[in-house]
Write a protein that holds these residues in place. Structure first.
Motif, PDB file in Angstrom:
ATOM      1  N   ALA B  13      38.938  51.141  38.544  1.00 53.05           N
ATOM      2  CA  ALA B  13      38.391  50.780  37.235  1.00 53.05           C
ATOM      3  C   ALA B  13      37.007  50.165  37.396  1.00 53.05           C
ATOM      4  O   ALA B  13      36.720  49.516  38.408  1.00 53.05           O
ATOM      5  N   ILE B  14      36.184  50.410  36.394  1.00 54.58           N
ATOM      6  CA  ILE B  14      34.912  49.694  36.283  1.00 54.58           C
ATOM      7  C   ILE B  14      35.222  48.421  35.517  1.00 54.58           C
ATOM      8  O   ILE B  14      35.587  48.469  34.340  1.00 54.58           O
ATOM      9  N   VAL B  15      35.133  47.288  36.220  1.00 55.34           N
ATOM     10  CA  VAL B  15      35.483  46.028  35.559  1.00 55.34           C
ATOM     11  C   VAL B  15      34.245  45.251  35.108  1.00 55.34           C
ATOM     12  O   VAL B  15      34.304  44.455  34.181  1.00 55.34           O
ATOM     13  N   LEU B 102      39.907  50.872  52.215  1.00 55.56           N
ATOM     14  CA  LEU B 102      38.794  50.486  53.090  1.00 55.56           C
ATOM     15  C   LEU B 102      38.090  49.238  52.579  1.00 55.56           C
ATOM     16  O   LEU B 102      37.434  48.529  53.336  1.00 55.56           O
ATOM     17  N   CYS B 103      38.156  49.013  51.291  1.00 55.80           N
ATOM     18  CA  CYS B 103      37.547  47.833  50.689  1.00 55.80           C
ATOM     19  C   CYS B 103      38.225  47.610  49.342  1.00 55.80           C
ATOM     20  O   CYS B 103      39.016  48.438  48.890  1.00 55.80           O
ATOM     21  N   GLU B 104      37.885  46.484  48.728  1.00 60.06           N
ATOM     22  CA  GLU B 104      38.596  46.120  47.494  1.00 60.06           C
ATOM     23  C   GLU B 104      37.714  46.149  46.254  1.00 60.06           C
ATOM     24  O   GLU B 104      38.134  46.598  45.198  1.00 60.06           O
ATOM     25  N   THR B 105      36.486  45.656  46.425  1.00 58.81           N
ATOM     26  CA  THR B 105      35.602  45.500  45.268  1.00 58.81           C
ATOM     27  C   THR B 105      34.204  45.993  45.632  1.00 58.81           C
ATOM     28  O   THR B 105      33.569  45.429  46.527  1.00 58.81           O
ATOM     29  N   VAL B 106      33.753  47.016  44.965  1.00 57.02           N
ATOM     30  CA  VAL B 106      32.463  47.626  45.297  1.00 57.02           C
ATOM     31  C   VAL B 106      31.458  47.348  44.181  1.00 57.02           C
ATOM     32  O   VAL B 106      31.747  47.559  42.996  1.00 57.02           O
ATOM     33  N   LEU B 107      30.299  46.892  44.609  1.00 57.88           N
ATOM     34  CA  LEU B 107      29.178  46.667  43.694  1.00 57.88           C
ATOM     35  C   LEU B 107      28.203  47.836  43.846  1.00 57.88           C
ATOM     36  O   LEU B 107      27.744  48.116  44.953  1.00 57.88           O
ATOM     37  N   VAL B 108      27.923  48.536  42.746  1.00 58.00           N
ATOM     38  CA  VAL B 108      26.957  49.642  42.763  1.00 58.00           C
ATOM     39  C   VAL B 108      25.715  49.171  42.028  1.00 58.00           C
ATOM     40  O   VAL B 108      25.812  48.738  40.873  1.00 58.00           O
ATOM     41  N   THR B 109      24.566  49.229  42.686  1.00 53.62           N
ATOM     42  CA  THR B 109      23.368  48.689  42.030  1.00 53.62           C
ATOM     43  C   THR B 109      22.233  49.701  41.942  1.00 53.62           C
ATOM     44  O   THR B 109      22.064  50.567  42.798  1.00 53.62           O
ATOM     45  N   HIS B 110      21.474  49.566  40.881  1.00 54.90           N
ATOM     46  CA  HIS B 110      20.254  50.347  40.677  1.00 54.90           C
ATOM     47  C   HIS B 110      19.140  49.400  40.233  1.00 54.90           C
ATOM     48  O   HIS B 110      19.381  48.474  39.459  1.00 54.90           O
ATOM     49  N   ALA B 223      42.643  49.794  40.022  1.00 50.85           N
ATOM     50  CA  ALA B 223      43.219  49.577  38.694  1.00 50.85           C
ATOM     51  C   ALA B 223      44.254  48.456  38.769  1.00 50.85           C
ATOM     52  O   ALA B 223      44.378  47.627  37.867  1.00 50.85           O
ATOM     53  N   GLU B 224      44.958  48.424  39.893  1.00 45.88           N
ATOM     54  CA  GLU B 224      45.994  47.411  40.089  1.00 45.88           C
ATOM     55  C   GLU B 224      45.381  46.001  40.102  1.00 45.88           C
ATOM     56  O   GLU B 224      45.851  45.097  39.416  1.00 45.88           O
ATOM     57  N   ARG B 225      44.291  45.865  40.882  1.00 48.21           N
ATOM     58  CA  ARG B 225      43.645  44.546  40.949  1.00 48.21           C
ATOM     59  C   ARG B 225      43.011  44.184  39.610  1.00 48.21           C
ATOM     60  O   ARG B 225      43.012  43.018  39.199  1.00 48.21           O
ATOM     61  N   ALA B 226      42.479  45.210  38.932  1.00 44.65           N
ATOM     62  CA  ALA B 226      41.859  44.964  37.628  1.00 44.65           C
ATOM     63  C   ALA B 226      42.860  44.313  36.675  1.00 44.65           C
ATOM     64  O   ALA B 226      42.515  43.420  35.900  1.00 44.65           O
TER      65      ALA B 226
END
Lengths: 131, 389
Positions: B13-15, B102-110, B223-226
């Motif tokens: 999910a995008i949180v 592989l990871c839990e929380t990903v930050l995508v930046t522009h 989605a589970e963590r969200a």
């Protein structure tokens, strides 16, 4: 000064032959596919067996824009088009004409070369215009 | 046989989602700082901090620089850079990485200082690049010459008129008028488009995107963590994603009237999501130039080949239409920093959340498509509300 291409080892011969006034089209000797851009292996079958075949030098103008703004060295307006060569592969180049706004899609063109210092750059002219 | 990746439908999910504090002309921030400004806004949006992030993805600036600036200790880095569609690919890759554990929380930046050019590497194709060898010597005026190269062919094959092409920016301006953050908001007509300076005929200035400064960021988690987080905004689920690429020079593209990369990426995304075209409530298609949404509507399969100009002319993509498209005003009117894809995702998220300035009623499914280079790459996301799970 207008820019010139700086070849890499896999494109060097293709550009060298342009400098000598000859347009060639790469062809895979394994599967006989023609392709562009020039490269050292075949994009269809992966064979590292590429030869340069002299192009017929004719084609059709698939599409174009007429630049009304120009980079340094170029004089607007001029037509920049993508040409499908008789062998199939395509190239981008300027279509030399006095009336770029009157060009039409599918116009038959022939390859020409523009001298640029030690190099030549591929361009196109309308086939009917003759020379 | 189920569609490839069908098991990942709705897995992440995008949180958090936010843009930079300002958009437009931001001479007091470097490109990297715009990444960071947007990242902090996106983290605040979901109530997290940099310490909660273990994955960073970015294009333009390196993900390690973004992580370092923010003090993040990453276990996952993605520096995929295929131009403006990079962010769709980052989301897809994060979908795989998070789902694989592989990871839990990903930050995508522009972030890009497209207009002020602060901290930006000058854009100039190297003379030995494909563009440098095969396009630059022929005198293109950058993207305005190269991106719309196929438009005349499209007009010849499908009968699109100049008026129909001009309607694309006209309709997008209608959306922009409802968005206070949009840079250009005054209504325009087809005549205004024709009266604007010719850049590379058939392209006039008003067929071209803006050039702005700005940034945007997303926070992704399972989605589970969200569901376990106390989120101020409802999560937006990634139902499907797809990506593809082809030649970075226009003469090398399979077709001048269609984008193979959009077709393949779009097909994958829709197949994974299980969503039918008729169930899509809202659409974003990267509009660096007026013809790109025309191609995109067809390549994504929303209309048949050659039908997009009439579809737009008939008002389907306009306010009140059956398929609201580019509802932030798009790259043509809202903002365009250079790699616009992040802003298309942001608007899709807002529409699914129900918080967009020009909110469309009842958006549960939004499709968002990015393009890189002159159709050299594409990524598509299908985003959905909790109701779609």
């Amino acid at each position: 000064m207008k820019p010139v291409p700086l070849p890499t080892p896999d494109t060097q011969e293709w550009f060298d032959r342009i400098d000598a006034g000859e347009l060639t089209v790469p062809r895979c000797t394994a599967c006989a596919s023609f392709f562009l851009h020039p490269r050292s292996s075949c994009p269809r079958c992966g064979a590292r067996a590429v030869e340069l075949i002299p192009a017929a030098g004719t084609g059709v103008l698939l599409s174009f824009v007429v630049n009304h703004r120009a980079p340094a060295g170029f004089e607007a307006p001029y037509a920049l088009g993508v040409v499908a060569l008789a062998e199939g592969p395509r190239l981008t180049g300027i279509v030399r004409t006095d009336a770029p706004d009157r060009l039409e899609v599918d116009a038959p063109v022939r390859v020409a070369f523009e001298e640029r210092g030690e190099r030549r750059v591929v361009c196109f002219e309308l086939k009917e215009a003759g020379r | 046989m189920s569609a490839r990746g069908a098991g990942l439908r709705g897995a992440i999910a995008i949180v958090g989602a936010a843009e930079s504090t300002d958009l437009g002309k931001i001479p007091d921030k470097s490109a990297l700082e715009l990444h960071v400004d947007a990242a902090l806004n996106a983290l605040a949006d979901c109530g997290l901090t940099p310490a909660d992030v273990d994955g960073v993805a970015s294009a333009g600036e390196l993900p390690n620089d973004v992580a370092d600036y923010l003090g993040i200790v990453p276990e996952y880095l993605d520096g995929t850079n295929v131009g403006g569609s990079s962010y769709m690919l980052h989301v897809r890759h994060a979908m795989a990485a998070i789902s694989a554990g592989l990871c839990e929380t990903v930050l995508v930046t522009h972030g890009e200082s497209g207009r002020s050019r602060i901290g930006m590497t000058p854009w100039a194709p190297a003379p030995q690049s494909f563009m440098g060898q095969l396009e630059v010597p022929h005198g293109p005026v950058g993207a305005p010459s190269l991106f719309p190269m196929g438009v005349r062919r499209y007009m010849a094959e499908y009968g699109m008129t100049r008026e129909q092409l001009a309607l694309v920016p006209v309709v997008q301006r209608q959306w922009a008028a409802m968005n206070p953050r949009a840079k250009l908001r005054d209504p325009i007509t087809v005549e205004d488009v024709f009266a604007s300076p010719v850049i590379a005929d058939p392209v006039h200035l008003l067929h071209c995107c803006l050039v702005t400064d700005g940034g945007g960021a997303l926070v992704l988690t399972s989605a589970e963590r969200a569901r376990s987080l106390d989120l101020p905004q409802p999560p937006v689920y990634v139902l499907g994603a797809g990506e593809s690429s082809e030649s970075s020079v226009v003469s090398g593209l399979e077709s001048l009237t269609s984008s193979r990369a959009i077709r393949i990426g779009g097909e994958r995304a829709l197949a994974q999501s299980g969503v039918a075209h008729a169930d899509v409530d809202h659409l974003m298609i990267y509009d660096a130039f007026a013809h790109v949404p025309v191609y995109g509507l067809e390549d994504l399969g929303f209309v048949g080949r050659g039908e997009a100009p009439a579809f737009i002319e008939d008002g389907h993509t306009a306010p009140g239409g059956s398929l609201p498209m580019n509802t932030n005003g798009g790259g043509l009117s809202y903002t365009h920093t250079g790699m616009y894809g992040m802003f298309a995702i942001q608007e899709s998220v807002r529409q699914v959340r129900g918080t967009a300035p020009a909110q469309v009623d009842g958006v549960d499914v939004s499709v968002c498509t990015g393009v890189g280079g002159m159709f050299m790459s594409s990524g598509t996301l299908v985003l959905g509300s909790a109701a779609t799970l």
